[in-house]
Scaffold this motif. Sequence first.
Motif, mmCIF file in Angstrom:
data_model
loop_
_atom_site.group_PDB
_atom_site.id
_atom_site.type_symbol
_atom_site.label_atom_id
_atom_site.label_comp_id
_atom_site.label_asym_id
_atom_site.label_seq_id
_atom_site.Cartn_x
_atom_site.Cartn_y
_atom_site.Cartn_z
ATOM 1 N N ILE A 120 0.868 -1.081 -0.065
ATOM 2 C CA ILE A 120 0.020 -0.020 -0.047
ATOM 3 C C ILE A 120 0.886 1.230 0.082
ATOM 4 O O ILE A 120 0.601 2.139 -0.812
ATOM 5 C CB ILE A 120 -0.968 -0.116 1.325
ATOM 6 N N LEU A 121 1.825 1.150 0.799
ATOM 7 C CA LEU A 121 2.735 2.274 0.956
ATOM 8 C C LEU A 121 3.403 2.727 -0.497
ATOM 9 O O LEU A 121 3.521 3.678 -1.049
ATOM 10 C CB LEU A 121 4.045 2.128 2.020
ATOM 11 N N ALA A 122 3.964 1.626 -1.176
ATOM 12 C CA ALA A 122 4.566 1.756 -2.330
ATOM 13 C C ALA A 122 3.748 2.179 -3.378
ATOM 14 O O ALA A 122 4.052 3.267 -4.114
ATOM 15 C CB ALA A 122 4.912 0.319 -2.834
ATOM 16 N N SER A 123 2.390 1.745 -3.339
ATOM 17 C CA SER A 123 1.299 2.513 -4.385
ATOM 18 C C SER A 123 1.154 3.963 -4.016
ATOM 19 O O SER A 123 1.295 4.680 -4.938
ATOM 20 C CB SER A 123 0.052 1.765 -4.345
ATOM 21 N N LEU A 124 1.049 4.271 -2.681
ATOM 22 C CA LEU A 124 0.864 5.587 -2.519
ATOM 23 C C LEU A 124 1.831 6.520 -2.753
ATOM 24 O O LEU A 124 1.993 7.586 -3.281
ATOM 25 C CB LEU A 124 0.541 5.969 -0.871
ATOM 26 N N LEU A 125 3.258 6.052 -2.680
ATOM 27 C CA LEU A 125 4.534 6.702 -2.818
ATOM 28 C C LEU A 125 4.689 6.880 -4.330
ATOM 29 O O LEU A 125 4.969 8.019 -4.797
ATOM 30 C CB LEU A 125 5.600 6.061 -2.398
ATOM 31 N N PHE A 126 4.117 5.805 -5.303
ATOM 32 C CA PHE A 126 4.339 6.239 -6.645
ATOM 33 C C PHE A 126 2.980 6.956 -7.060
ATOM 34 O O PHE A 126 3.515 7.788 -8.063
ATOM 35 C CB PHE A 126 4.001 4.710 -7.391
ATOM 36 N N MET A 127 2.153 7.237 -6.514
ATOM 37 C CA MET A 127 0.913 7.997 -6.809
ATOM 38 C C MET A 127 1.129 9.410 -6.661
ATOM 39 O O MET A 127 1.201 10.291 -7.623
ATOM 40 C CB MET A 127 -0.317 7.838 -6.121
ATOM 41 N N ILE A 128 2.202 9.718 -5.489
ATOM 42 C CA ILE A 128 2.541 11.324 -5.457
ATOM 43 C C ILE A 128 3.951 11.586 -5.922
ATOM 44 O O ILE A 128 4.314 12.282 -6.114
ATOM 45 C CB ILE A 128 2.545 11.463 -3.855
ATOM 46 N N ARG A 129 4.391 10.462 -6.825
ATOM 47 C CA ARG A 129 5.634 10.553 -7.488
ATOM 48 C C ARG A 129 6.811 10.652 -6.538
ATOM 49 O O ARG A 129 8.053 11.195 -7.046
ATOM 50 C CB ARG A 129 5.461 11.826 -8.521
ATOM 51 N N PHE A 130 6.831 9.829 -5.296
ATOM 52 C CA PHE A 130 8.009 10.130 -4.867
ATOM 53 C C PHE A 130 8.825 9.032 -5.086
ATOM 54 O O PHE A 130 10.192 9.253 -4.977
ATOM 55 C CB PHE A 130 7.502 9.836 -3.312
ATOM 56 N N ILE A 131 8.273 8.033 -5.714
ATOM 57 C CA ILE A 131 9.222 6.882 -6.329
ATOM 58 C C ILE A 131 8.469 6.518 -7.670
ATOM 59 O O ILE A 131 7.450 7.199 -7.796
ATOM 60 C CB ILE A 131 9.236 5.610 -5.496
ATOM 61 N N GLY A 132 9.252 6.018 -8.427
ATOM 62 C CA GLY A 132 8.823 5.545 -9.879
ATOM 63 C C GLY A 132 8.556 3.937 -9.783
ATOM 64 O O GLY A 132 8.517 3.413 -8.881
ATOM 65 N N LEU A 133 8.443 3.510 -10.899
ATOM 66 C CA LEU A 133 8.372 2.078 -11.192
ATOM 67 C C LEU A 133 9.678 1.392 -11.220
ATOM 68 O O LEU A 133 10.181 0.907 -12.133
ATOM 69 C CB LEU A 133 7.400 1.502 -12.405
ATOM 70 N N ASP A 134 10.441 1.624 -9.971
ATOM 71 C CA ASP A 134 11.816 1.404 -10.118
ATOM 72 C C ASP A 134 12.243 0.117 -8.892
ATOM 73 O O ASP A 134 11.226 -0.511 -8.340
ATOM 74 C CB ASP A 134 12.554 2.699 -9.732
#
Length: 233
Positions: free
Chosen positions: A182-196
Motif C-alpha cells: 500500500i505504501l509503495a502504491s501511495l508513494l508512486f501516486m505522489i511521484r515520490f518513487i517510480g516503477l523502479d
Amino acid sequence: MLRKSTNAGRRSAVMTGVLLIAGLVTGMLSVVPVIDGAEYLVKASANENQVLLGAFFQLFMIVSYVGIPILLYPVLSKHNKGLALGSVAFGIIAGVFIILGVITLLLLLTISHEFAKVGALHVSYFQTLGGLLREGRDLVNHVATTLAFVLAMFLFTYIFYQTKLVPRWLSVWGLIGSTLSILASLLFMIRFIGLDTAYMMLNIPIAFQQLVLAIWLIMKGFTPTEQDSIRTG
C-alpha cells in the motif's frame, strides 16, 4: 454435516492456493515491456502479439483477484462477516480496474498503429496522447488495482490473524507485506518513487507471502478454530 463442511473448507483452501499462484504467474506474464519502453509508439504495433498476450493475461488476473475473496467468504464470514464482505467488495473493485487497464493498453496499441501510418506527421500529438494514456495505465495498474486487491488481502489476512486459520507468523507477514505494498502504491501516486527498484522492493514481501500462503493452503488447508471445535463437540 460436519464432514461436508470440512470438505468444503478444504476445497476452498486448495482452490484459493491455486488462484494465489495463478495471480502471481499471470501478473508476471501481463507485463508488456514494449509499452514501457521509450519507443513504444513505434514498437507496440510491430510487436502486436506481445501486447495482446499481455492484455490476455491481465484479463485472466480477474479470475484470481475476484475469485480469491469470493472463495474465502464462506469460511471467513463465519468469523467476521463485515470484513469478509469488505474483502469481496475490494476484490471486485480490483477486477473493474483491471478491465480499465486492459482497455488503456489496447488504446495504446491502436495509437501505435495510427502513428505507424502517419510517420513523422503530427508526432507531437501522438506523443502527448500516448504519454497521457501510459500515465493513466500506470495509475490504474499500480495504484488503483493494487490498492484495491491489497486492501482485500489485508482484510482477509486480518481475519486469518484473529482466528489462526493459518499460522500467526504467516498472517503477520501478510499484514506487514500488505502495508508495504500500500505504501509503495501511495508513494508512486505522489511521484515520490517510480516503477523502479524501490517500488519492487516494497512489493517483494507480499509477493513471497502470497506464494508461501498458497503452498500452505494447498498442502495443509485451514487450521481448525475453537469455533469449529465447539461445533464438533
